[in-house]
Design a protein around this motif. Structure first.
Motif, PDB file in Angstrom:
ATOM      1  N   LYS A   1       0.834  -1.204   0.000  1.00 10.92           N
ATOM      2  CA  LYS A   1       0.000   0.000   0.000  1.00 10.92           C
ATOM      3  C   LYS A   1       0.866   1.250   0.000  1.00 10.92           C
ATOM      4  O   LYS A   1       0.556   2.236  -0.687  1.00 10.92           O
ATOM      5  N   VAL A   2       1.943   1.224   0.774  1.00 15.28           N
ATOM      6  CA  VAL A   2       2.854   2.372   0.804  1.00 15.28           C
ATOM      7  C   VAL A   2       3.506   2.552  -0.568  1.00 15.28           C
ATOM      8  O   VAL A   2       3.604   3.676  -1.081  1.00 15.28           O
ATOM      9  N   ALA A   3       3.915   1.447  -1.175  1.00 12.09           N
ATOM     10  CA  ALA A   3       4.591   1.515  -2.475  1.00 12.09           C
ATOM     11  C   ALA A   3       3.660   1.981  -3.582  1.00 12.09           C
ATOM     12  O   ALA A   3       4.113   2.553  -4.587  1.00 12.09           O
ATOM     13  N   SER A   4       2.359   1.741  -3.426  1.00 16.12           N
ATOM     14  CA  SER A   4       1.406   2.069  -4.492  1.00 16.12           C
ATOM     15  C   SER A   4       0.727   3.413  -4.299  1.00 16.12           C
ATOM     16  O   SER A   4      -0.166   3.784  -5.081  1.00 16.12           O
ATOM     17  N   MET A   5       1.100   4.176  -3.261  1.00 15.06           N
ATOM     18  CA  MET A   5       0.495   5.494  -3.049  1.00 15.06           C
ATOM     19  C   MET A   5       0.795   6.404  -4.242  1.00 15.06           C
ATOM     20  O   MET A   5       1.939   6.535  -4.676  1.00 15.06           O
ATOM     21  N   LYS A   6      -0.251   7.044  -4.756  1.00 15.80           N
ATOM     22  CA  LYS A   6      -0.118   7.880  -5.944  1.00 15.80           C
ATOM     23  C   LYS A   6       0.416   9.267  -5.578  1.00 15.80           C
ATOM     24  O   LYS A   6       0.038   9.838  -4.548  1.00 15.80           O
ATOM     25  N   PRO A   7       1.303   9.812  -6.429  1.00 17.41           N
ATOM     26  CA  PRO A   7       1.755  11.193  -6.218  1.00 17.41           C
ATOM     27  C   PRO A   7       0.564  12.143  -6.141  1.00 17.41           C
ATOM     28  O   PRO A   7      -0.361  12.063  -6.951  1.00 17.41           O
ATOM     29  N   GLY A   8       0.564  13.006  -5.155  1.00 19.74           N
ATOM     30  CA  GLY A   8      -0.523  13.950  -4.968  1.00 19.74           C
ATOM     31  C   GLY A   8      -1.680  13.420  -4.155  1.00 19.74           C
ATOM     32  O   GLY A   8      -2.618  14.174  -3.844  1.00 19.74           O
ATOM     33  N   SER A   9      -1.634  12.130  -3.775  1.00 19.30           N
ATOM     34  CA  SER A   9      -2.742  11.546  -3.018  1.00 19.30           C
ATOM     35  C   SER A   9      -2.681  11.964  -1.555  1.00 19.30           C
ATOM     36  O   SER A   9      -1.632  12.336  -1.023  1.00 19.30           O
ATOM     37  N   LYS A  10      -3.842  11.875  -0.900  1.00 19.99           N
ATOM     38  CA  LYS A  10      -3.938  12.202   0.515  1.00 19.99           C
ATOM     39  C   LYS A  10      -3.094  11.248   1.358  1.00 19.99           C
ATOM     40  O   LYS A  10      -2.443  11.658   2.323  1.00 19.99           O
TER      41      LYS A  10
ATOM     42  N   ILE B   1       8.641   8.543  -3.158  1.00 21.29           N
ATOM     43  CA  ILE B   1      10.025   8.101  -2.951  1.00 21.29           C
ATOM     44  C   ILE B   1      10.081   6.778  -2.184  1.00 21.29           C
ATOM     45  O   ILE B   1      11.071   6.047  -2.267  1.00 21.29           O
ATOM     46  N   TRP B   2       9.016   6.450  -1.453  1.00 21.66           N
ATOM     47  CA  TRP B   2       9.004   5.224  -0.648  1.00 21.66           C
ATOM     48  C   TRP B   2       8.897   3.989  -1.531  1.00 21.66           C
ATOM     49  O   TRP B   2       9.408   2.926  -1.179  1.00 21.66           O
ATOM     50  N   ALA B   3       8.248   4.155  -2.683  1.00 23.61           N
ATOM     51  CA  ALA B   3       8.177   3.044  -3.640  1.00 23.61           C
ATOM     52  C   ALA B   3       9.575   2.671  -4.110  1.00 23.61           C
ATOM     53  O   ALA B   3       9.900   1.479  -4.266  1.00 23.61           O
ATOM     54  N   GLU B   4      10.433   3.684  -4.282  1.00 23.24           N
ATOM     55  CA  GLU B   4      11.823   3.432  -4.699  1.00 23.24           C
ATOM     56  C   GLU B   4      12.592   2.715  -3.592  1.00 23.24           C
ATOM     57  O   GLU B   4      13.367   1.792  -3.854  1.00 23.24           O
ATOM     58  N   VAL B   5      12.379   3.154  -2.332  1.00 17.09           N
ATOM     59  CA  VAL B   5      13.070   2.523  -1.201  1.00 17.09           C
ATOM     60  C   VAL B   5      12.622   1.064  -1.064  1.00 17.09           C
ATOM     61  O   VAL B   5      13.458   0.157  -0.896  1.00 17.09           O
ATOM     62  N   ILE B   6      11.326   0.829  -1.138  1.00 20.32           N
ATOM     63  CA  ILE B   6      10.785  -0.527  -0.988  1.00 20.32           C
ATOM     64  C   ILE B   6      11.276  -1.438  -2.107  1.00 20.32           C
ATOM     65  O   ILE B   6      11.650  -2.592  -1.869  1.00 20.32           O
ATOM     66  N   GLN B   7      11.300  -0.921  -3.324  1.00 17.67           N
ATOM     67  CA  GLN B   7      11.803  -1.717  -4.448  1.00 17.67           C
ATOM     68  C   GLN B   7      13.310  -1.946  -4.329  1.00 17.67           C
ATOM     69  O   GLN B   7      13.798  -3.047  -4.572  1.00 17.67           O
ATOM     70  N   ARG B   8      14.022  -0.882  -3.955  1.00 17.00           N
ATOM     71  CA  ARG B   8      15.492  -0.974  -3.851  1.00 17.00           C
ATOM     72  C   ARG B   8      15.910  -2.058  -2.863  1.00 17.00           C
ATOM     73  O   ARG B   8      16.853  -2.810  -3.101  1.00 17.00           O
TER      74      ARG B   8
END
Length: 535
Positions: free
Chosen positions: A411-420, A494-501
């Motif tokens: 869920k953290v990784a899939s948060m959309k830019p600009g989302s609440k 940026i958290w999607a990048e950390v989680i993937q990395r």
């Protein structure tokens, strides 16, 4: 009159030069001072030099930090073990108090109004003290401590009695004698026996079955009973040798002569250095080789309990890819703070808090952590749930909770830019980063209070700073924090990048501790049988 003024000016200039020569900022990279080499300088926010790292000819790292406080030191010796026999713990007790050298350390400490602590931590033993009567008394005590640690003369009788042996106890009312198992080290480990098995069981899967972090350095009673004095002495001779596996963090008042101080310390270390070869560890390699388990089978670890109503814990862990970026490490730590650290965290709200959860974990607390002790380049991530009743401590529930953790990560990784959701997560991360940075800026200015507590923060922090190859490093990690602030301002997730990395969507390893009344009863029967056999 002019000559008098000139003469006074020369004197003042000489005095100023002498004063400057006392400071750490005159040091240069790879400069030799006695038997040590300058490796790093540490700067404050105003760019003044307040610390330095040296390396002794033996390979031992020496950190010197200048803070307005009494002289003090944190010392450590790696006590690498691939068993739970508690030999390191035995030496923690023996060297700091037994034999002529150990007893003298204690006597001198009291005479000089000083304080000290000793403890067995992870894969090393720590010893620390603060001098209550100035630098001269500090030198005197440091000399005595080196003798106690590296030239100890404890006896086999002291070793066996301090560690584990059979003794006689008398009933206070009838004076009837009975045989008991005792020993300061053994008695200490009898408290909470078995409750850490799940912790080290998970470490074994994350780091590998032969990695020292997979074993309880303090000892497990069932293995401690097999130890003899000769085993303790052999372990001492093998590990207590000055070198890269030993180290020192010194704290000195800024008004003291830092250069003379390091010369004195160098002389003391050379006095007890008997190493003929130096084994350097490459900075980007793990301290110990790792071999993570291939399967993700969940393991349950029962512990003796007088009641099945006692509570247990669940722990998950990931073996992460390597990194050379201190900024990436900070983001990884921030992610787990917001995700799983305390009552404001995401997992607490979704799995613990009865008012907000969508999954009942059964826990009353959740904690996240990033383990860097095997090298900052080789981090490992953990999430722990504590305080679970026995009905939740089964493979099915642990597996469901593990899926919940991974789902939250998704869920953290899939948060959309600009989302609440992303804005809320970023606000929490920024708040956490700001509080952490402020706390750290205060922490580095205050006395570490070595000898008063068992904290290992400074050792671990200096080892983390070693990820930066620069000669002059910010003691407050300012450039890293600036990099964090910059990336936190990004509109992207940026958290999607950390989680993937760090491959955090992979299913983690999982273990749980389970209270067992039947195991408690079996342990008591075994104890009675050992006493009968001894009789």
């Amino acid at each position: 009159m002019l000559k008098g003024i000139t003469f006074i000016s020369v004197l003042l200039a000489s005095s100023l030069l002498y004063s400057q020569d006392k400071k750490l900022d005159v040091l240069r990279q790879d400069q030799k001072i006695a038997d040590v080499t300058v490796k790093h300088l540490y700067s404050a926010k105003d760019s003044s030099i307040i610390g330095a790292k040296f390396e002794h000819t033996s390979g031992a790292p020496i950190y010197v930090l200048q803070i307005q406080t009494v002289p003090q030191v944190f010392m450590w010796v790696d006590t690498t073990s691939r068993s739970n026999n508690g030999l390191a713990h035995a030496l923690e007790h023996l060297l700091a108090g037994k034999g002529t050298t150990g007893r003298y350390v204690n006597l001198l400490r009291d005479m000089r109004l000083s304080i000290s602590k000793a403890a067995t931590i992870d894969d090393y033993n720590m010893y620390s003290f603060s001098s209550g009567s100035g630098v001269a008394a500090f030198y005197e005590q440091f000399h005595a401590w080196l003798n106690a640690l590296y030239l100890s003369d404890f006896t086999d009788v002291e070793a066996q009695r301090e560690f584990y042996h059979f003794g006689v106890s008398r009933d206070p009312g009838t004076s009837t004698p009975s045989l008991i198992e005792e020993g300061s080290v053994y008695d200490e480990m009898q408290t909470g026996v078995g409750t850490s098995d799940y912790y080290f069981g998970l470490n074994q899967r994350v780091f590998g079955p032969n990695n020292p972090f997979a074993f309880y350095n303090s000892g497990v009673p069932s293995e401690m009973r097999k130890v003899h004095a000769g085993d303790i002495r052999h372990f001492y001779q093998e590990h207590y040798r000055l070198g890269p596996t030993t180290g020192f963090v010194f704290v000195l008042d800024p008004n003291e002569d830092a250069i003379e101080f390091i010369k004195h310390i160098s002389s003391e270390l050379s006095r007890i250095n008997h190493s003929s070869t130096q084994h350097d560890l490459e900075p980007d390699t793990p301290k110990y080789p790792t071999s993570p388990a291939r399967d993700k089978i969940i393991s349950l670890f029962p512990f003796p309990s007088e009641s099945d109503s006692d509570r247990g814990d669940i722990r998950f862990g990931w073996s992460l890819p390597t990194t050379d970026s201190a900024v990436d490490i900070k983001f990884l730590q921030l992610l787990f703070r917001v995700l799983a650290d305390g009552e404001k965290s995401l997992l607490y709200r979704s799995s613990v808090d009865s008012r907000t959860r969508n999954f009942d974990s059964g826990a009353n607390q959740v904690e996240g952590s990033i383990f860097l002790q095997n090298s900052p380049h080789y981090p490992a991530a953990f999430v722990g749930f504590s305080g679970l009743p026995i009905k939740y401590l089964n493979v099915k529930h642990v597996d469901e909770l593990r899926s919940q953790v991974v789902e939250t990560m998704k869920k953290v990784a899939s948060m959309k830019p600009g989302s609440k959701e992303l804005a809320e997560f970023n606000r929490a991360a920024k708040s956490e980063a700001l509080a952490w940075r402020r706390s750290q800026s205060v922490w580095i200015k205050n006395s570490p209070r070595f000898g008063e507590n068992y904290q290992t923060d400074w050792k671990e922090y200096f080892e983390y700073l070693d990820i930066n190859p620069a000669f002059v490093q910010s003691i407050g990690d300012e450039s890293v924090w600036d990099g964090v602030d910059k990336r936190l301002g990004s509109p992207k997730n940026i958290w999607a990048e950390v989680i993937q990395r760090f491959r955090l969507l992979d299913m983690p390893y999982g273990t749980a501790s389970v209270p067992s009344l039947s195991l408690f009863k079996r342990e008591e029967v075994s104890r009675q049988e050992r006493i009968s056999d001894e009789l």
